[in-house]
Design an enzyme around this catalytic site. Sequence first.
Site, PDB file in Angstrom:
ATOM      1  N   CYS A 170      61.241  14.731  67.194  1.00 51.17           N
ATOM      2  CA  CYS A 170      61.816  13.697  67.696  1.00 51.17           C
ATOM      3  C   CYS A 170      63.059  14.038  68.670  1.00 51.17           C
ATOM      4  CB  CYS A 170      62.460  12.824  66.490  1.00 51.17           C
ATOM      5  SG  CYS A 170      61.369  12.375  65.408  1.00 51.17           S
TER       6      CYS A 170
ATOM      7  N   ARG B 223      59.372  14.301  73.331  1.00 55.15           N
ATOM      8  CA  ARG B 223      59.364  14.773  72.163  1.00 55.15           C
ATOM      9  C   ARG B 223      58.672  13.960  71.119  1.00 55.15           C
ATOM     10  NH1 ARG B 223      63.052  19.210  72.010  1.00 55.15           N
ATOM     11  NH2 ARG B 223      63.164  19.044  69.555  1.00 55.15           N
TER      12      ARG B 223
ATOM     13  N   TRP C  90      58.900  10.682  66.722  1.00 57.05           N
ATOM     14  CA  TRP C  90      57.315  11.002  66.174  1.00 57.05           C
ATOM     15  C   TRP C  90      57.154  10.899  64.801  1.00 57.05           C
ATOM     16  CZ3 TRP C  90      54.568  14.694  63.468  1.00 57.05           C
ATOM     17  CH2 TRP C  90      53.145  14.636  64.092  1.00 57.05           C
TER      18      TRP C  90
ATOM     19  N   ASN D 168      66.320  14.806  63.492  1.00 55.72           N
ATOM     20  CA  ASN D 168      65.178  15.223  63.719  1.00 55.72           C
ATOM     21  C   ASN D 168      64.967  16.312  62.764  1.00 55.72           C
ATOM     22  OD1 ASN D 168      63.196  16.318  64.946  1.00 55.72           O
ATOM     23  ND2 ASN D 168      64.434  17.546  66.434  1.00 55.72           N
ATOM     24  N   GLY D 169      63.879  16.441  61.981  1.00 50.87           N
ATOM     25  CA  GLY D 169      63.417  17.247  61.042  1.00 50.87           C
ATOM     26  C   GLY D 169      62.847  16.652  59.837  1.00 50.87           C
TER      27      GLY D 169
ATOM     28  N   GLU E 128      41.062  26.745  76.462  1.00 50.94           N
ATOM     29  CA  GLU E 128      41.924  26.085  77.109  1.00 50.94           C
ATOM     30  C   GLU E 128      41.558  24.704  77.891  1.00 50.94           C
ATOM     31  OE1 GLU E 128      45.012  25.684  76.592  1.00 50.94           O
ATOM     32  OE2 GLU E 128      45.867  24.809  78.409  1.00 50.94           O
TER      33      GLU E 128
ATOM     34  N   LYS F  44      42.652  21.091  76.893  1.00 49.37           N
ATOM     35  CA  LYS F  44      43.074  20.103  78.114  1.00 49.37           C
ATOM     36  C   LYS F  44      42.343  19.011  77.908  1.00 49.37           C
ATOM     37  CE  LYS F  44      46.070  21.327  78.090  1.00 49.37           C
ATOM     38  NZ  LYS F  44      47.017  22.678  77.736  1.00 49.37           N
TER      39      LYS F  44
ATOM     40  N   GLU G  82      42.597  16.672  74.659  1.00 49.34           N
ATOM     41  CA  GLU G  82      44.043  15.924  74.277  1.00 49.34           C
ATOM     42  C   GLU G  82      44.356  15.019  75.536  1.00 49.34           C
ATOM     43  OE1 GLU G  82      47.236  18.638  74.365  1.00 49.34           O
ATOM     44  OE2 GLU G  82      46.516  19.743  76.035  1.00 49.34           O
TER      45      GLU G  82
ATOM     46  N   HIS H 198      22.996  30.232  69.255  1.00 46.62           N
ATOM     47  CA  HIS H 198      23.185  30.395  67.829  1.00 46.62           C
ATOM     48  C   HIS H 198      23.737  29.045  67.315  1.00 46.62           C
ATOM     49  CE1 HIS H 198      22.456  34.555  68.050  1.00 46.62           C
ATOM     50  NE2 HIS H 198      23.470  34.464  69.105  1.00 46.62           N
TER      51      HIS H 198
ATOM     52  N   LYS I  71      55.768  17.002  71.965  1.00 48.60           N
ATOM     53  CA  LYS I  71      55.775  18.259  72.800  1.00 48.60           C
ATOM     54  C   LYS I  71      56.071  19.580  71.816  1.00 48.60           C
ATOM     55  CE  LYS I  71      55.757  20.675  76.952  1.00 48.60           C
ATOM     56  NZ  LYS I  71      54.488  20.975  77.510  1.00 48.60           N
TER      57      LYS I  71
END
Length: 607
Positions: free
Chosen positions: A2, A27, A74, A100-101, A480, A484, A487, A503, A602
């Site tokens: 957050c 955030r 968040w 935050n936490g 990567e 990208k 997401e 396979h 983030k």
Amino acid sequence: MCGIVGYTGCKSAKDILIEGLRRLEYRGYDSAGIALQNEGALTCVRRVGKVAGLAQAVEHLDNPGTCGIGHTRWATHGVPSERNAHPHCSCDGNIALVHNGIIENYAELREELIGRGHVFKSETDTEVIAHLVEEAYKGDLLAAVRTACARLVGTYGLAVVCAQEPGHIVVTRRDSPIVLAHGDEGSFVASDIIAVIEASRDVIVLGDEQYAVMTPEGIDCFDAEGAPIDPEIMHVDWDVDVAEKGGYPDFMLKEIHEQPRVVRNTLAGRMTDKGLHIDEFNLSLEELNLIDRVYVIACGTSYHAGLIAKQLIEGWARIPTEVEVASEFRYRNPIITPSTLVVAVSQSGETADTLAAIRDARIKGARVFGITNVVGSPVARESDGVIYTKANKEIAVASTKSFLGQVVSLTLLAMLLAQSKGKLTVGQIRILFRELADTAEQIERILQDTTSIDQAAMACKDATSALFIGRGVGSAICYEGALKLKEISYLHAEAYPAGEMKHGPIALLQKGFPVIAVATQSPVYDKVISNIQESKTRGAMVIAIATEGDEEIAHIADYVIYIPKVRDCFSPITATVPLQLFARSIAIARGCNVDQPRNLAKSVTVE
Ligand code: F6R
């Protein structure tokens, strides 16, 4: 995850808090709120959704005062809702705080507080702190916050205001970032430098379990016992315009375009007459020589940078290297000795799992080297040495320029290890370094004309799934590319080393199924071409990232995105750029918010 802000000074707190929250929105963005202190009372406004909604709600607030705190959330405990949004208040409404936490013992504290008559209004872990401060408050907010924190198990960055203490904000932290700054207009606090940078370039980095009391006149800091201390001051040289889009439609595109500068800045001053030099890598030559195993630990995109590093460190320095997701590394029993080098890669420098892995590795005796983008971040502080990626603040939630900065930094590290082990001569390193530096200009060329990338993206925008294939370093960047894409566009994507297709994954292929193949010039180019042929035979639509001048591939692939020729080991730096643009183009076509994808934040400061 957050974002926290706080301000006390001579200006309207409401406007400063909203601007700070806007800057911290990366955030977390499922709800936001502020508490304003004015004339012996607190006014709390909270809204579900983005900061813009909150800004609208407080626009016409009368007499909002010059002191307050704010939060963008968040969600961890409790669904995103107005009730669960911060700030949280005490029963009497005289204490408000943002957090935050995660408070791990909140359930037992809640039960205990309810037993003593406290009434809870949310499902959050945070609310217990407001009630604990309320109980402990005897006319001294700092003392009350210290008493409350002594009961907390878990992590926190906290900013607290009290109706009876005009102009005062008490701040503390444990394993959660907090920075403060004092400028002409008053005192500022935030969970990220970006929200205080305009007040001052010299910011206070509050240490774990330290406290700060902010007033319009200044900031006083205290240790855990309440004794005054001189805090650590850090000078920040970030551009102030980092939080602005600068004419680009979104931060992601702006940050993709900043990549040539990231390459140049990360390399600046590294090559000397005597060879490659990394000041921050404070191991002696003897210590460097003793290293016989490397672990790269990271999460998400940073982990993908690690996959590239493995190939370079093993290829050049011949040191066995393992790359591990930090959340796995910390819960097993890896073989670590004093001659093990652990390289922790983290853009934010505050990812909970990466930090826990660093601590674990240090206890086991490893030397830990950090690669991060954030000066003074926990990863930087807890490592024996650190390379800063010089990417400047990254705002878009999906990492682009930070990834490139990490790859370049890890490439330097691989060269340094090879140099100290005598596996590469200074002359060889000089040639490699020059070619590495040239990638900045090659990226600029890729960015000049993105027509082929956009065309390929339009052909894939309605797909439901896509496969990325490559070999060697090419397979590493496929991971990567797939991350990208999924997401930011919510299009399901997977990456495989191209040789693995037969396979299993090849069963997915049918007419029109997008296969994105990294087929740049390399010792395994012919093998990748065979895999592309196999995909075509099964009806796949192939998009190839290929080297300029490769005519052959245009006869096989449906779409070709050409990039300048570089040495194979540097192709991750150039080939990543079209993959980023490809993902963004698809996401925009699908109507997605590329800067703030759903469910993400983030900085992942929780496990
Ligand atoms: C994806 C992305 C994430 C981060 C991951 C680790 O675009 O950005 O996967 O790479 O959350 O974050 P840091 O590097 O801050 O430790």
